[in-house]
Design an enzyme around this catalytic site. Sequence first.
Site, PDB file in Angstrom:
ATOM      1  N   HIS A 244       0.807  -1.230   0.000  1.00  0.00           N
ATOM      2  CA  HIS A 244       0.000   0.000   0.000  1.00  0.00           C
ATOM      3  C   HIS A 244       0.841   1.281   0.000  1.00  0.00           C
ATOM      4  CE1 HIS A 244       0.511  -0.634   4.383  1.00  0.00           C
ATOM      5  NE2 HIS A 244       0.407   0.681   4.490  1.00  0.00           N
ATOM      6  N   LYS A 248       6.096   5.397  -1.533  1.00  0.00           N
ATOM      7  CA  LYS A 248       7.073   6.143  -0.716  1.00  0.00           C
ATOM      8  C   LYS A 248       8.504   5.952  -1.210  1.00  0.00           C
ATOM      9  CE  LYS A 248       4.450   6.586   3.558  1.00  0.00           C
ATOM     10  NZ  LYS A 248       4.331   6.130   4.956  1.00  0.00           N
ATOM     11  N   HIS A 273       2.686  10.023  -2.470  1.00  0.00           N
ATOM     12  CA  HIS A 273       3.046   8.595  -2.456  1.00  0.00           C
ATOM     13  C   HIS A 273       1.877   7.719  -2.907  1.00  0.00           C
ATOM     14  CE1 HIS A 273       1.101   8.277   1.580  1.00  0.00           C
ATOM     15  NE2 HIS A 273       1.051   6.989   1.331  1.00  0.00           N
ATOM     16  N   HIS A 297      -5.704   4.482  -0.361  1.00  0.00           N
ATOM     17  CA  HIS A 297      -5.772   4.096   1.059  1.00  0.00           C
ATOM     18  C   HIS A 297      -5.825   5.291   2.005  1.00  0.00           C
ATOM     19  CE1 HIS A 297      -1.370   4.435   0.556  1.00  0.00           C
ATOM     20  NE2 HIS A 297      -1.289   4.582   1.869  1.00  0.00           N
ATOM     21  N   HIS A 298      -5.617   6.521   1.491  1.00  0.00           N
ATOM     22  CA  HIS A 298      -5.767   7.702   2.353  1.00  0.00           C
ATOM     23  C   HIS A 298      -7.034   8.499   2.038  1.00  0.00           C
ATOM     24  CE1 HIS A 298      -2.090   7.343   4.628  1.00  0.00           C
ATOM     25  NE2 HIS A 298      -1.407   7.120   3.498  1.00  0.00           N
ATOM     26  N   ASP A 326      -4.584   0.041   8.200  1.00  0.00           N
ATOM     27  CA  ASP A 326      -3.385   0.865   8.342  1.00  0.00           C
ATOM     28  C   ASP A 326      -3.435   1.655   9.656  1.00  0.00           C
ATOM     29  OD1 ASP A 326      -0.947   1.790   7.448  1.00  0.00           O
ATOM     30  OD2 ASP A 326      -1.767   3.389   6.190  1.00  0.00           O
TER      31      ASP A 326
HETATM   32 FE   FE2 Z   1       0.226   5.619   3.024  1.00  0.00          FE
END
Ligand code: FE2
Length: 383
Positions: A244, A248, A273, A297-298, A326
Amino acid sequence: MVQKKVKKASPAHRVQKEKPHTFVSEVPDRIRRLISSSLEIDEVLNLSMHLMEKTLGATASSILLYDAETNQLKFYLATGDKKDILKVIRMPSDQGVAGRSFQTKRTLLIPEACKSPFFYNKVDEKSKFITKNLIATPIEVKGKCIGVLEVLNKARGTFTPEDARSLKTISREISIAIENAQLYDEVKRAYMDSMLNMAKAEKYRDGDTGLHIERCGEYAYRLGPALGFSAKDLDSLKLSMMMHDIGKVAIPDAVLLKPAKLDPAEWEIMMRHTTLGGEILGRGAHMKNAVDIATCHHEKWDGSGYPQRLSGGQIPLSARLAAIIDVFDALSSKRPYKDPFPPEQVNAMLLEGAGKHFDPELLQLFISRIEEMREIYRTISAA
Ligand SMILES: [Fe+2]
C-alpha cells in the site's frame, strides 16, 4: 491409441462425417479465441470443456493433472453433477484409462468402460458416477505429458474414432492455454515478488522493521472472505495490501525521514506517495487491487481524504479496508513519537472515525473481529 476402427459407409458414419468439419475448424478456433481473450485460465478451460462436450455429444468431461509429488493424477476440473466429488479424488498415475493414456501418451477410445482392461472403477465407486464410455487423450506441454483430458458418456450411442481425433485436436489447444497460463503466472508472480521486495526495502528505509506490512497483509487475508473475496484472490489481496505504501520509494529522504513536522509544501510531496504508488504498480487487470489500495488508502469515507477526495462507495472496497487496517496497526504500534495505545483506546479511536474516516459497515466488521486482529498483531511482532 485409438482402439476402434472407423466403419465404412454406414449411415451413422455419414452423419458422423459431417461433424468433424465443426470440430477441426470451428471448435479449436473458438478455444483459441478464448485463450487470446482476457479470461482467467479456469474460465477458458471450463468454457472449452462445455464447448467440447456439446460438440462431441458428451455428458461429462474432466481434466486430470499430474502431481509429481504423489505420482498421482488429480481432477483439476470436471463437469457434470459429480464434479465436486471428483475434485477431491486422486488416482495412481499408472492406473485406469487416464493413467494408461498418461503413461503411453496415446489417445484411448473406450466404447464400453466395463469391458476395458484399463478401466479403474474406484473413481466411479467414490463419486457414484457411472462411466459407460469415454475417450482419454494426453495433455502435453513442450513434449512432456502434464495430464489427461477426458470426455465421458456420449448422450447417444458411443464415441467414434472421429470423436477421438477431434478430442486430440482440442487437447492441443487446451495444452496451449495451460502453457500460456503457467507462463503468465510465472511473470505475474515474479512481478509481484519484485514489487513486494521494493515495498519491504522502502519500509526499512523508513526505519520500520517491515513487520507493519506483513501484518497489514495478514489482516486483509483473514478479512477478505467476509468481504466477498474468493479463495483464489486472497493471496493477491494480501500482497496488494502489503504494497500500500510502495509509492514512498519515490519520496525524497528529506521529506520521508524528516524528524519533525512536515511543512505544507513537504506534506504536498508526501501525499504524492498514493498516486506514485498507483503509477509504479501499473494498470494491468491483475494489479487492480494493488493499484486501488496504493492510490486510495488515504481517501476518507466523508470525502476529506486524498489524493482525489473520493467519498463513500467511490472509494474501492479494498482501499476502504486498507484505511482501517493501516490506522489500526499504527495505533497499536510503538513509533518514535508515541507508545502503543491501549486496546480500549484503539477501539474508541477507530469508532470515532466511523462515517468520517472509515466505511461504517466495514468498521463494524473489523471491530467484530478485533480480537483476531490483535492476535495477528502479537504473532507478527518483533520479539
Ligand atoms: Fe500511506
